[in-house]
Design a protein around this motif. Structure first.
Motif, mmCIF file in Angstrom:
data_model
loop_
_atom_site.group_PDB
_atom_site.id
_atom_site.type_symbol
_atom_site.label_atom_id
_atom_site.label_comp_id
_atom_site.label_asym_id
_atom_site.label_seq_id
_atom_site.Cartn_x
_atom_site.Cartn_y
_atom_site.Cartn_z
ATOM 1 N N SER A 24 10.555 -16.203 -4.252
ATOM 2 C CA SER A 24 9.399 -15.432 -4.724
ATOM 3 C C SER A 24 8.615 -14.822 -3.557
ATOM 4 N N PHE A 25 8.554 -15.513 -2.438
ATOM 5 C CA PHE A 25 7.892 -14.974 -1.242
ATOM 6 C C PHE A 25 8.597 -13.698 -0.792
ATOM 7 N N TRP A 26 9.929 -13.770 -0.670
ATOM 8 C CA TRP A 26 10.711 -12.626 -0.205
ATOM 9 C C TRP A 26 10.672 -11.483 -1.202
ATOM 10 N N GLN A 27 10.683 -11.800 -2.490
ATOM 11 C CA GLN A 27 10.595 -10.766 -3.522
ATOM 12 C C GLN A 27 9.269 -10.020 -3.414
ATOM 13 N N GLY A 28 8.169 -10.763 -3.267
ATOM 14 C CA GLY A 28 6.856 -10.136 -3.143
ATOM 15 C C GLY A 28 6.710 -9.331 -1.865
ATOM 16 N N ARG A 29 7.205 -9.882 -0.785
ATOM 17 C CA ARG A 29 7.127 -9.199 0.506
ATOM 18 C C ARG A 29 7.909 -7.885 0.463
ATOM 19 N N THR A 30 9.089 -7.926 -0.111
ATOM 20 C CA THR A 30 9.928 -6.729 -0.179
ATOM 21 C C THR A 30 9.335 -5.701 -1.134
ATOM 22 N N GLU A 31 8.856 -6.142 -2.278
ATOM 23 C CA GLU A 31 8.211 -5.225 -3.230
ATOM 24 C C GLU A 31 7.043 -4.515 -2.553
ATOM 25 N N GLY A 32 6.203 -5.264 -1.845
ATOM 26 C CA GLY A 32 5.037 -4.677 -1.204
ATOM 27 C C GLY A 32 5.369 -3.662 -0.133
ATOM 28 N N ALA A 33 6.508 -3.811 0.527
ATOM 29 C CA ALA A 33 6.897 -2.917 1.619
ATOM 30 C C ALA A 33 7.810 -1.782 1.171
ATOM 31 N N SER A 34 8.116 -1.744 -0.108
ATOM 32 C CA SER A 34 9.003 -0.708 -0.636
ATOM 33 C C SER A 34 8.197 0.511 -1.089
ATOM 34 N N GLU A 35 8.892 1.575 -1.474
ATOM 35 C CA GLU A 35 8.204 2.772 -1.966
ATOM 36 C C GLU A 35 7.420 2.484 -3.233
ATOM 37 N N SER A 36 7.830 1.497 -3.987
ATOM 38 C CA SER A 36 7.112 1.165 -5.224
ATOM 39 C C SER A 36 5.946 0.214 -4.979
ATOM 40 N N GLY A 37 5.743 -0.188 -3.730
ATOM 41 C CA GLY A 37 4.626 -1.073 -3.390
ATOM 42 C C GLY A 37 3.299 -0.334 -3.433
ATOM 43 N N ASP A 38 2.258 -0.963 -2.928
ATOM 44 C CA ASP A 38 0.920 -0.380 -3.011
ATOM 45 C C ASP A 38 0.605 0.633 -1.915
ATOM 46 N N GLY A 39 1.554 0.916 -1.032
ATOM 47 C CA GLY A 39 1.352 1.921 0.008
ATOM 48 C C GLY A 39 0.641 1.410 1.242
ATOM 49 N N ARG A 40 0.360 0.117 1.296
ATOM 50 C CA ARG A 40 -0.339 -0.456 2.450
ATOM 51 C C ARG A 40 0.645 -0.978 3.499
ATOM 52 N N VAL A 41 1.902 -1.114 3.117
ATOM 53 C CA VAL A 41 2.958 -1.569 4.024
ATOM 54 C C VAL A 41 4.210 -0.767 3.687
ATOM 55 N N ARG A 42 4.970 -0.416 4.715
ATOM 56 C CA ARG A 42 6.252 0.250 4.485
ATOM 57 C C ARG A 42 7.255 -0.342 5.455
ATOM 58 N N GLN A 43 8.424 -0.728 4.943
ATOM 59 C CA GLN A 43 9.491 -1.232 5.796
ATOM 60 C C GLN A 43 10.634 -0.237 5.780
ATOM 61 N N PHE A 44 11.064 0.131 6.973
ATOM 62 C CA PHE A 44 12.191 1.038 7.144
ATOM 63 C C PHE A 44 13.380 0.256 7.670
ATOM 64 N N VAL A 45 14.579 0.665 7.259
ATOM 65 C CA VAL A 45 15.805 0.076 7.785
ATOM 66 C C VAL A 45 16.741 1.180 8.242
#
Length: 189
Positions: free
Chosen positions: A46-67
């Protein structure tokens, strides 16, 4: 090396966890990251799911993770960008004096180093920062451990400059993290 850079998707939490755990096993991890492999490994799905959701394009826009992803789907590098506003709670370092982003979680797999992966990831991170809506981002910042010469050399080559500000390394107050910034380019008329 053939690769492309993109934002992670919310359903890629297992892949996001895998590359983070790989980063935390890198020999420079103790001075590059504020998290340990043991601590991260113990986190529930659940930690990883939340972290990934938040950093994805569908997240809240406060974090973005690029690969950086190879044609066969392997992730060979990653970087995350946090949006910091002067009114925000401080996550690390000094409070934001201007609207800025903060680059964290920089990692390129050893076999992909020297192939332009880090440059492409940083271009994506900085370009994304400049596209954020009002108030516009004034600078991109990051911190690097005083003993992480490899990382500092790249940041300087990319165009980051040391601000002169430092913060004590969490868990080791005898060491410091040096702040670097990449100011927003001045618009030319």
């Amino acid at each position: 090396m053939d690769f492309s850079v993109r934002t992670i998707r919310a359903d890629e939490w297992e892949r996001a966890r895998e590359i983070r755990l790989a980063a935390l096993q890198d020999p420079v991890a103790p001075i590059a990251f504020l998290e340990t492999h043991e601590g991260a490994s113990a986190q529930p799905d659940s930690f990883w799911q939340g972290r990934t959701e938040g950093a994805s394009e569908s997240g809240d826009g406060r974090v973005r993770q690029f690969v950086a992803e190879t044609p066969d789907g392997r992730w060979v590098g990653t970087v995350s960008v946090l949006v910091e506003r002067p009114s925000d709670e401080v996550r690390f370092g000094e409070p934001a004096k201007v609207d800025q982003t903060h680059v964290v979680g920089v990692f390129v797999r050893p076999e992909a180093r020297g192939a332009g992966v880090i440059d492409a990831l940083f271009r994506a991170a900085v370009e994304w920062s400049w596209t954020l809506p009002e108030p516009e981002i004034q600078r991109v910042r990051l911190y690097v451990h005083e003993d992480n010469a490899r990382a500092a050399a790249f940041y300087q080559r990319f165009g980051f400059v040391a601000t002169g500000d430092t913060v004590a390394m969490p868990g080791d107050t005898s060491a410091v993290e040096v702040e670097y910034e990449f100011p927003r380019p001045v618009a030319r008329d």
